[in-house]
Design a protein around this motif. Sequence first.
Motif, PDB file in Angstrom:
ATOM      1  N   LEU A 184       0.879  -1.151   0.038  1.00 50.10           N
ATOM      2  CA  LEU A 184      -0.115  -0.002  -0.143  1.00 50.10           C
ATOM      3  C   LEU A 184       0.926   1.230   0.039  1.00 50.10           C
ATOM      4  O   LEU A 184       1.872   1.385   0.418  1.00 50.10           O
ATOM      5  CB  LEU A 184      -0.789   0.095   1.354  1.00 50.10           C
ATOM      6  N   SER A 185       0.533   2.159  -0.718  1.00 53.23           N
ATOM      7  CA  SER A 185       1.204   3.627  -0.561  1.00 53.23           C
ATOM      8  C   SER A 185       0.778   4.227   0.585  1.00 53.23           C
ATOM      9  O   SER A 185      -0.176   3.913   1.152  1.00 53.23           O
ATOM     10  CB  SER A 185       0.966   4.492  -1.940  1.00 53.23           C
ATOM     11  N   HIS A 186       1.407   5.484   0.934  1.00 53.56           N
ATOM     12  CA  HIS A 186       1.146   6.281   1.991  1.00 53.56           C
ATOM     13  C   HIS A 186      -0.228   6.535   1.879  1.00 53.56           C
ATOM     14  O   HIS A 186      -1.024   6.683   2.942  1.00 53.56           O
ATOM     15  CB  HIS A 186       1.985   7.269   2.132  1.00 53.56           C
ATOM     16  N   ASP A 187      -0.853   7.269   0.520  1.00 50.68           N
ATOM     17  CA  ASP A 187      -2.037   7.750   0.643  1.00 50.68           C
ATOM     18  C   ASP A 187      -3.138   6.799   0.876  1.00 50.68           C
ATOM     19  O   ASP A 187      -4.214   7.237   1.305  1.00 50.68           O
ATOM     20  CB  ASP A 187      -2.227   8.465  -0.715  1.00 50.68           C
ATOM     21  N   GLU A 188      -2.779   5.407   0.277  1.00 51.74           N
ATOM     22  CA  GLU A 188      -3.820   4.542   0.424  1.00 51.74           C
ATOM     23  C   GLU A 188      -3.949   4.047   1.748  1.00 51.74           C
ATOM     24  O   GLU A 188      -5.072   3.735   2.171  1.00 51.74           O
ATOM     25  CB  GLU A 188      -3.485   3.180  -0.545  1.00 51.74           C
ATOM     26  N   ILE A 189      -2.812   4.124   2.559  1.00 56.56           N
ATOM     27  CA  ILE A 189      -2.881   3.786   4.246  1.00 56.56           C
ATOM     28  C   ILE A 189      -3.766   4.935   4.659  1.00 56.56           C
ATOM     29  O   ILE A 189      -4.712   4.314   5.619  1.00 56.56           O
ATOM     30  CB  ILE A 189      -1.840   3.928   4.649  1.00 56.56           C
ATOM     31  N   VAL A 190      -3.850   5.901   4.378  1.00 55.32           N
ATOM     32  CA  VAL A 190      -4.659   6.971   4.850  1.00 55.32           C
ATOM     33  C   VAL A 190      -6.096   6.772   4.556  1.00 55.32           C
ATOM     34  O   VAL A 190      -6.927   6.998   5.272  1.00 55.32           O
ATOM     35  CB  VAL A 190      -4.198   8.336   4.409  1.00 55.32           C
ATOM     36  N   ASP A 191      -6.396   6.166   3.471  1.00 58.64           N
ATOM     37  CA  ASP A 191      -7.673   6.026   2.906  1.00 58.64           C
ATOM     38  C   ASP A 191      -8.246   4.966   3.730  1.00 58.64           C
ATOM     39  O   ASP A 191      -9.512   4.962   4.167  1.00 58.64           O
ATOM     40  CB  ASP A 191      -7.861   5.570   1.548  1.00 58.64           C
ATOM     41  N   VAL A 192      -7.395   3.698   3.854  1.00 55.99           N
ATOM     42  CA  VAL A 192      -7.698   2.790   4.938  1.00 55.99           C
ATOM     43  C   VAL A 192      -8.241   3.207   6.295  1.00 55.99           C
ATOM     44  O   VAL A 192      -9.283   2.746   6.655  1.00 55.99           O
ATOM     45  CB  VAL A 192      -6.987   1.642   4.854  1.00 55.99           C
ATOM     46  N   ILE A 193      -7.474   3.930   6.786  1.00 55.70           N
ATOM     47  CA  ILE A 193      -7.578   4.499   8.124  1.00 55.70           C
ATOM     48  C   ILE A 193      -8.907   5.215   8.135  1.00 55.70           C
ATOM     49  O   ILE A 193      -9.752   4.968   8.885  1.00 55.70           O
ATOM     50  CB  ILE A 193      -6.534   5.505   8.636  1.00 55.70           C
ATOM     51  N   HIS A 194      -9.251   6.129   7.255  1.00 56.92           N
ATOM     52  CA  HIS A 194     -10.263   6.591   7.116  1.00 56.92           C
ATOM     53  C   HIS A 194     -11.712   5.721   6.824  1.00 56.92           C
ATOM     54  O   HIS A 194     -12.799   5.881   7.515  1.00 56.92           O
ATOM     55  CB  HIS A 194     -10.559   7.846   5.899  1.00 56.92           C
ATOM     56  N   ALA A 195     -11.544   4.662   6.194  1.00 58.25           N
ATOM     57  CA  ALA A 195     -12.526   3.773   5.911  1.00 58.25           C
ATOM     58  C   ALA A 195     -12.866   3.174   7.259  1.00 58.25           C
ATOM     59  O   ALA A 195     -14.056   2.782   7.430  1.00 58.25           O
ATOM     60  CB  ALA A 195     -12.132   2.665   4.897  1.00 58.25           C
ATOM     61  N   PHE A 196     -12.071   2.828   8.111  1.00 60.25           N
ATOM     62  CA  PHE A 196     -12.393   2.299   9.328  1.00 60.25           C
ATOM     63  C   PHE A 196     -13.243   3.330  10.189  1.00 60.25           C
ATOM     64  O   PHE A 196     -14.311   3.065  11.043  1.00 60.25           O
ATOM     65  CB  PHE A 196     -11.073   1.814  10.343  1.00 60.25           C
ATOM     66  N   GLY A 197     -12.901   4.664  10.110  1.00 58.72           N
ATOM     67  CA  GLY A 197     -13.710   5.419  10.590  1.00 58.72           C
ATOM     68  C   GLY A 197     -15.236   5.490  10.131  1.00 58.72           C
ATOM     69  O   GLY A 197     -15.951   5.630  10.794  1.00 58.72           O
ATOM     70  N   GLU A 198     -15.193   5.341   8.755  1.00 57.19           N
ATOM     71  CA  GLU A 198     -16.650   5.513   8.154  1.00 57.19           C
ATOM     72  C   GLU A 198     -17.408   4.378   8.541  1.00 57.19           C
ATOM     73  O   GLU A 198     -18.582   4.605   8.682  1.00 57.19           O
ATOM     74  CB  GLU A 198     -16.450   5.701   6.628  1.00 57.19           C
ATOM     75  N   THR A 199     -16.847   3.114   8.427  1.00 56.97           N
ATOM     76  CA  THR A 199     -17.804   2.123   8.798  1.00 56.97           C
ATOM     77  C   THR A 199     -17.967   2.061  10.569  1.00 56.97           C
ATOM     78  O   THR A 199     -18.841   1.634  10.733  1.00 56.97           O
ATOM     79  CB  THR A 199     -16.813   0.808   8.759  1.00 56.97           C
ATOM     80  N   THR A 200     -16.967   2.630  11.360  1.00 61.25           N
ATOM     81  CA  THR A 200     -17.578   3.133  12.629  1.00 61.25           C
ATOM     82  C   THR A 200     -19.024   4.012  12.719  1.00 61.25           C
ATOM     83  O   THR A 200     -19.929   3.687  13.500  1.00 61.25           O
ATOM     84  CB  THR A 200     -16.355   3.553  13.291  1.00 61.25           C
ATOM     85  N   ARG A 201     -18.736   5.072  11.723  1.00 59.32           N
ATOM     86  CA  ARG A 201     -19.889   5.709  11.915  1.00 59.32           C
ATOM     87  C   ARG A 201     -21.320   4.857  11.204  1.00 59.32           C
ATOM     88  O   ARG A 201     -22.548   5.224  11.935  1.00 59.32           O
ATOM     89  CB  ARG A 201     -19.750   6.977  10.827  1.00 59.32           C
ATOM     90  N   ARG A 202     -21.241   4.169  10.274  1.00 61.19           N
ATOM     91  CA  ARG A 202     -22.162   3.581   9.856  1.00 61.19           C
ATOM     92  C   ARG A 202     -22.937   2.280  10.993  1.00 61.19           C
ATOM     93  O   ARG A 202     -24.137   2.031  11.089  1.00 61.19           O
ATOM     94  CB  ARG A 202     -21.821   2.800   8.434  1.00 61.19           C
ATOM     95  N   ALA A 203     -21.770   1.831  11.764  1.00 59.13           N
ATOM     96  CA  ALA A 203     -22.352   0.980  13.005  1.00 59.13           C
ATOM     97  C   ALA A 203     -22.989   1.863  14.091  1.00 59.13           C
ATOM     98  O   ALA A 203     -24.210   1.257  14.458  1.00 59.13           O
ATOM     99  CB  ALA A 203     -20.998   0.359  13.608  1.00 59.13           C
ATOM    100  N   ILE A 204     -22.745   2.941  14.248  1.00 55.62           N
ATOM    101  CA  ILE A 204     -23.578   3.778  14.809  1.00 55.62           C
ATOM    102  C   ILE A 204     -24.817   4.365  14.347  1.00 55.62           C
ATOM    103  O   ILE A 204     -26.120   3.870  15.190  1.00 55.62           O
ATOM    104  CB  ILE A 204     -22.737   5.147  15.210  1.00 55.62           C
ATOM    105  N   GLU A 205     -24.880   4.269  13.114  1.00 51.12           N
ATOM    106  CA  GLU A 205     -26.102   4.828  12.466  1.00 51.12           C
ATOM    107  C   GLU A 205     -27.015   3.539  12.479  1.00 51.12           C
ATOM    108  O   GLU A 205     -28.197   3.567  12.471  1.00 51.12           O
ATOM    109  CB  GLU A 205     -26.053   5.133  11.112  1.00 51.12           C
ATOM    110  N   ALA A 206     -26.566   2.361  12.352  1.00 52.66           N
ATOM    111  CA  ALA A 206     -27.236   1.059  12.156  1.00 52.66           C
ATOM    112  C   ALA A 206     -27.764   0.649  13.640  1.00 52.66           C
ATOM    113  O   ALA A 206     -28.594  -0.229  13.580  1.00 52.66           O
ATOM    114  CB  ALA A 206     -26.467   0.213  11.603  1.00 52.66           C
ATOM    115  N   GLY A 207     -27.441   1.145  14.764  1.00 55.54           N
ATOM    116  CA  GLY A 207     -27.900   0.965  15.979  1.00 55.54           C
ATOM    117  C   GLY A 207     -27.037  -0.112  16.849  1.00 55.54           C
ATOM    118  O   GLY A 207     -27.499  -0.714  17.719  1.00 55.54           O
TER     119      GLY A 207
END
Length: 376
Positions: A144-167
């Motif tokens: 993975l490139s540096h920018d892709e690593i940053v994207d993965v980190i962001h993706a974990f955060g976004e999935t956490t938000r979805r978990a919150i919204e899903a209950g």
Amino acid sequence: MNTKYSNLFESLTFKNGITIKNRVVMAPMTTWASNDDYTISDEEAAYYKKRVNGVGLVITGCTHVQPNGIGFTHEFAAYDDSFIPSLRKLADAAKSGGAHAILQIFHAGNKALPDLTPNGDIVSSSAVETEATAFAPSVLPRELSHDEIVDVIHAFGETTRRAIEAGFDGVEIHGAHGFLLQNFFSPFFNRREDQWGGSLENRLRFPLAVVQEMKNVIKKHATKPFILGYRISPEESEEGGLRMKDTYALIDRLVEQDVDYIHASLADALSSLPVDSQEKTYLELLVDHVNGRVPLLAAGSMVTPDDVAQALDKGLTLAAIGHGLIMNPDWVEKVQNGQESEIQTAIKASNVRELELPEKLWGIIQASGPWFKIEE
């Protein structure tokens, strides 16, 4: 109830104020049961509803945070907001027995399935070839490139938000089993020479960045206490792979990051031993090192209430039951009612319909060899 099992039924209050009614956790288990579009199937929802009535906490099977992070066939997805209704269906099923429900999230890393990832593009911390497993072929992943690593980190955060919204009531980071978090933490699989690899501090950077991102999202989006757990594999079998000294450092940093629990995935919670020492079991070493600083959960071949009681007596905080609940959906109720002698340690093929096992999970069990004992 037999009094020797009383420790199973003590409540636990996490430091964020969430209280669970007992120490028995439904272990995160892949069910190979999603619909073809990676949404939760009726079969999978029924499977959870059948098993969640007695446990104190439910942890779902893993879900991938990016399209190229899928680790199993028919694995439900969480990488886009379009999956929120599906996740809500799972949250409702997991919480239907009154327990709190945790969504386990991950990226399969070098164990992702080439046939199911866009362009077969398998990524990892470094381009180190993997051995084939029962579920994934041997591949040479792309670094993975540096920018892709940053994207993965962001993706974990976004999935956490979805978990919150899903209950859901929390999320668990799957940092075990050689998936992407462990790819970065491992001295064997991480051969990088930039800020994301090399020294122990650099190898810790990615998993800790994921934790911090998820904490930020929880603080921003959660309107009530929300659990954050982290799953580990204590060591790797490879020469030059993870060893306990690495894992102790990770645990210390996770405690500093204020995670709500640490979950050790073990082959056998009561007997598995470290690679380089036969003096103490992993469980004993982890209990000693954690030293009550954070709740310690473990999974691994605990099938009977005697297994669980023994693990809790050794200092474990929470015990995850996997195969036991597959074979005995009412495992907890049987223990509570003094019917522990009725707990099955093998699957009766004639009872599969009654057990409400998803068809593909039953197929995996039948093909698994020693993984499950099957009786006619």
